[in-house]
Design a protein around this motif. Structure first.
Motif, PDB file in Angstrom:
ATOM      1  N   GLU A   9       0.824  -1.209   0.000  1.00  0.00           N
ATOM      2  CA  GLU A   9       0.000   0.000   0.000  1.00  0.00           C
ATOM      3  C   GLU A   9       0.859   1.260   0.000  1.00  0.00           C
ATOM      4  O   GLU A   9       0.536   2.248  -0.669  1.00  0.00           O
ATOM      5  N   ILE A  10       1.952   1.213   0.760  1.00  0.00           N
ATOM      6  CA  ILE A  10       2.846   2.369   0.818  1.00  0.00           C
ATOM      7  C   ILE A  10       3.531   2.579  -0.530  1.00  0.00           C
ATOM      8  O   ILE A  10       3.649   3.702  -1.012  1.00  0.00           O
ATOM      9  N   GLN A  11       3.936   1.488  -1.166  1.00  0.00           N
ATOM     10  CA  GLN A  11       4.568   1.590  -2.485  1.00  0.00           C
ATOM     11  C   GLN A  11       3.599   2.148  -3.519  1.00  0.00           C
ATOM     12  O   GLN A  11       3.988   2.961  -4.379  1.00  0.00           O
ATOM     13  N   ASN A  12       2.351   1.737  -3.439  1.00  0.00           N
ATOM     14  CA  ASN A  12       1.337   2.275  -4.364  1.00  0.00           C
ATOM     15  C   ASN A  12       1.143   3.771  -4.135  1.00  0.00           C
ATOM     16  O   ASN A  12       0.972   4.540  -5.089  1.00  0.00           O
ATOM     17  N   TYR A  13       1.181   4.189  -2.872  1.00  0.00           N
ATOM     18  CA  TYR A  13       1.057   5.608  -2.534  1.00  0.00           C
ATOM     19  C   TYR A  13       2.253   6.400  -3.080  1.00  0.00           C
ATOM     20  O   TYR A  13       2.083   7.499  -3.622  1.00  0.00           O
ATOM     21  N   GLN A  42      11.439  10.645   0.812  1.00  0.00           N
ATOM     22  CA  GLN A  42      12.791  10.163   0.489  1.00  0.00           C
ATOM     23  C   GLN A  42      12.743   9.127  -0.633  1.00  0.00           C
ATOM     24  O   GLN A  42      13.569   9.146  -1.551  1.00  0.00           O
ATOM     25  N   GLN A  43      11.759   8.233  -0.585  1.00  0.00           N
ATOM     26  CA  GLN A  43      11.625   7.222  -1.631  1.00  0.00           C
ATOM     27  C   GLN A  43      11.161   7.827  -2.954  1.00  0.00           C
ATOM     28  O   GLN A  43      11.588   7.407  -4.031  1.00  0.00           O
ATOM     29  N   ILE A  44      10.292   8.828  -2.867  1.00  0.00           N
ATOM     30  CA  ILE A  44       9.848   9.508  -4.096  1.00  0.00           C
ATOM     31  C   ILE A  44      11.038  10.196  -4.763  1.00  0.00           C
ATOM     32  O   ILE A  44      11.237  10.075  -5.981  1.00  0.00           O
ATOM     33  N   PHE A  54      20.097   6.121 -12.568  1.00  0.00           N
ATOM     34  CA  PHE A  54      20.307   4.660 -12.564  1.00  0.00           C
ATOM     35  C   PHE A  54      18.967   3.937 -12.702  1.00  0.00           C
ATOM     36  O   PHE A  54      18.436   3.380 -11.725  1.00  0.00           O
ATOM     37  N   PRO A  55      18.428   3.939 -13.921  1.00  0.00           N
ATOM     38  CA  PRO A  55      17.102   3.341 -14.158  1.00  0.00           C
ATOM     39  C   PRO A  55      17.023   1.849 -13.870  1.00  0.00           C
ATOM     40  O   PRO A  55      15.925   1.319 -13.716  1.00  0.00           O
ATOM     41  N   PHE A  56      18.165   1.160 -13.800  1.00  0.00           N
ATOM     42  CA  PHE A  56      18.115  -0.283 -13.496  1.00  0.00           C
ATOM     43  C   PHE A  56      17.581  -0.534 -12.085  1.00  0.00           C
ATOM     44  O   PHE A  56      17.210  -1.666 -11.738  1.00  0.00           O
ATOM     45  N   LEU A  57      17.503   0.509 -11.247  1.00  0.00           N
ATOM     46  CA  LEU A  57      16.996   0.347  -9.880  1.00  0.00           C
ATOM     47  C   LEU A  57      15.512   0.663  -9.743  1.00  0.00           C
ATOM     48  O   LEU A  57      14.983   0.719  -8.636  1.00  0.00           O
ATOM     49  N   LEU A  58      14.833   0.873 -10.854  1.00  0.00           N
ATOM     50  CA  LEU A  58      13.400   1.182 -10.792  1.00  0.00           C
ATOM     51  C   LEU A  58      12.592  -0.105 -10.647  1.00  0.00           C
ATOM     52  O   LEU A  58      11.902  -0.557 -11.565  1.00  0.00           O
ATOM     53  N   LYS A  59      12.702  -0.678  -9.463  1.00  0.00           N
ATOM     54  CA  LYS A  59      11.939  -1.889  -9.147  1.00  0.00           C
ATOM     55  C   LYS A  59      11.202  -1.650  -7.834  1.00  0.00           C
ATOM     56  O   LYS A  59      11.651  -0.893  -6.971  1.00  0.00           O
ATOM     57  N   LYS A  60      10.090  -2.317  -7.673  1.00  0.00           N
ATOM     58  CA  LYS A  60       9.242  -2.114  -6.497  1.00  0.00           C
ATOM     59  C   LYS A  60      10.001  -2.337  -5.185  1.00  0.00           C
ATOM     60  O   LYS A  60       9.805  -1.638  -4.207  1.00  0.00           O
ATOM     61  N   SER A 130      20.434  -8.030  -2.640  1.00  0.00           N
ATOM     62  CA  SER A 130      19.728  -9.322  -2.578  1.00  0.00           C
ATOM     63  C   SER A 130      18.594  -9.349  -3.600  1.00  0.00           C
ATOM     64  O   SER A 130      18.337 -10.377  -4.237  1.00  0.00           O
ATOM     65  N   ILE A 131      17.931  -8.196  -3.779  1.00  0.00           N
ATOM     66  CA  ILE A 131      16.874  -8.096  -4.784  1.00  0.00           C
ATOM     67  C   ILE A 131      17.456  -8.241  -6.188  1.00  0.00           C
ATOM     68  O   ILE A 131      16.852  -8.853  -7.076  1.00  0.00           O
ATOM     69  N   LEU A 132      18.656  -7.691  -6.386  1.00  0.00           N
ATOM     70  CA  LEU A 132      19.314  -7.740  -7.693  1.00  0.00           C
ATOM     71  C   LEU A 132      20.110  -9.027  -7.908  1.00  0.00           C
ATOM     72  O   LEU A 132      20.780  -9.187  -8.929  1.00  0.00           O
ATOM     73  N   ASP A 133      20.041  -9.932  -6.921  1.00  0.00           N
ATOM     74  CA  ASP A 133      20.728 -11.224  -6.992  1.00  0.00           C
ATOM     75  C   ASP A 133      22.238 -11.057  -7.137  1.00  0.00           C
ATOM     76  O   ASP A 133      22.886 -11.734  -7.930  1.00  0.00           O
TER      77      ASP A 133
END
Length: 382
Positions: A9-13, A42-44, A54-60, A130-133
């Motif tokens: 929900e926070i990510q959607n916001y 800060q996240q926005i 660094f568009p490669f980091l545009l993940k949820k 860890s998300i990026l393996d």
């Protein structure tokens, strides 16, 4: 680790407010009790920066650090360029920050170690990797303490020193950075074959050469003609000669390499404008090789203080912009015409020129206001 900001929900916001006015948003109360509005903003900001840097980091699932860490982080483009230069078994980033450079270097090294004294920042990086393996040794420690305790050797040591003092003011001299490179350079070279240091694009190159030992190479890196970084390579295997690489990423211009000291023995010829006009890119200007570039490409300068060059025949390999132009009289300039204005070694700035002649900005044609040895001249693209 569990990170409240990653709640769906926070990510959607956050995504719904990517284009919101952040100052207004900060005045509101967070709709989520587990996170503050400051954390949300800060996240926005992080996602806004990532879109360009660094568009490669545009993940949820990616978490972004505070603004200062985002500012000093390398861009995806410059990090990838640097990663292609070096390879080996063991790589260590002693000032990992947000970890962009280390991420790209990890492609060419067997073992990656990240040192970061900021506990929260390192947790963010470890989560993102860890998300990026990606795997690495994450060490939460002060650089100085690590160096005192370390018994390992590395193929490459990388540093991106903090460029702000305790009052958050920008600093540029190596002795004012954190860490102080001058105090630790011998220690670094005793445990690594090569030390790579990312520095401000405003650093003075002659100053660097005067205070750093064992410089093998200096890279001046621009993206679309905007100088982003000066990167210094130190090595015990240097020959005493320092090579400088001028790189303008996202352009069709070739890399230009020169040896420091060669400008002192280079000579330029002078001429009034010929058919083709050349303006060096900003890495060349940063390198200060105004006569050398003339000599290397067999070009003539317009004036000792005008870093614009000319020739009758086109030199396609020139590292900069090339125009086919003619000299015109100011009376030939008509009001409301549309031009891209360039002013070099000329008393008026582009804005002043547009006002004086009633010109509109833009279009495909250029006017260059400059000086030759005979005086002020205006050049118009053909």
């Amino acid at each position: 680790m569990e990170i409240p900001i990653l709640n769906k929900e926070i990510q959607n916001y956050i995504d719904a407010n990517l284009h919101a006015d952040l100052h207004s948003l900060l005045l509101k109360k967070s709709p989520f009790p587990e996170v503050s509005m400051q954390e949300i903003v800060q996240q926005i900001k992080g996602k806004q920066v990532a879109q360009k840097k660094f568009p490669f980091l545009l993940k949820k699932e990616i978490v972004f650090p505070p603004q200062l860490s985002l500012e000093q982080s390398s861009s995806e483009k410059t990090a990838f360029y640097k990663s292609q230069i070096l390879n080996g078994k063991k790589f260590i980033d002693l000032t990992s920050g947000f970890g962009i450079d280390a991420y790209y270097f990890s492609e060419n090294f067997g073992e990656i170690t990240l040192i970061e004294q900021n506990t929260e920042l390192l947790k963010i990086v470890e989560h993102n990797w860890s998300i990026l393996d990606k795997k690495a040794n994450f060490i939460n420690q002060k650089l100085e303490d690590f160096l005192n305790e370390n018994t390992e050797n590395f193929d490459v040591i990388y540093l991106d020193p903090a460029r702000r003092d305790n009052q958050k003011n920008k600093v540029f001299l190596l002795e004012d950075l954190s860490p102080n490179i001058l105090e630790i350079q011998e220690k670094l070279l005793s445990i690594s074959k090569q030390v790579v240091i990312k520095l401000s694009p405003l650093i003075d190159l002659k100053y660097l050469i005067s205070v750093l030992k064992n410089i093998l190479r200096i890279d001046i890196i621009a993206v679309k003609n905007d100088v982003k970084e000066v990167v210094v390579f130190l090595s015990n295997e240097n020959s005493g000669k320092i090579k400088c690489h001028c790189i303008n990423l996202e352009s069709e211009e070739s890399e230009f390499i020169f040896e420091f000291g060669s400008e002192e023995n280079a000579h330029a010829e002078f001429s009034e404008p010929e058919k083709f006009i050349y303006i060096p890119n900003n890495t060349i200007l940063k390198g200060g090789i105004f006569n050398l570039i003339s000599e290397k490409f067999n070009l003539k300068k317009l004036h000792p203080n005008t870093h614009i060059y000319t020739s009758e025949n086109k030199i396609n390999a020139f590292p900069g912009r090339i125009f086919e132009m003619e000299v015109i009289d100011s009376k030939q300039i008509k009001k409301k015409e549309q031009f891209n204005i360039i002013s070099k070694n000329y008393p008026l700035k582009p804005e002043d020129i547009k006002k004086k002649y009633g010109l509109k900005d833009g279009g495909n044609d250029y006017l260059i206001f400059t000086q030759s040895k005979k005086g002020k001249i205006i050049l118009k693209s053909v």
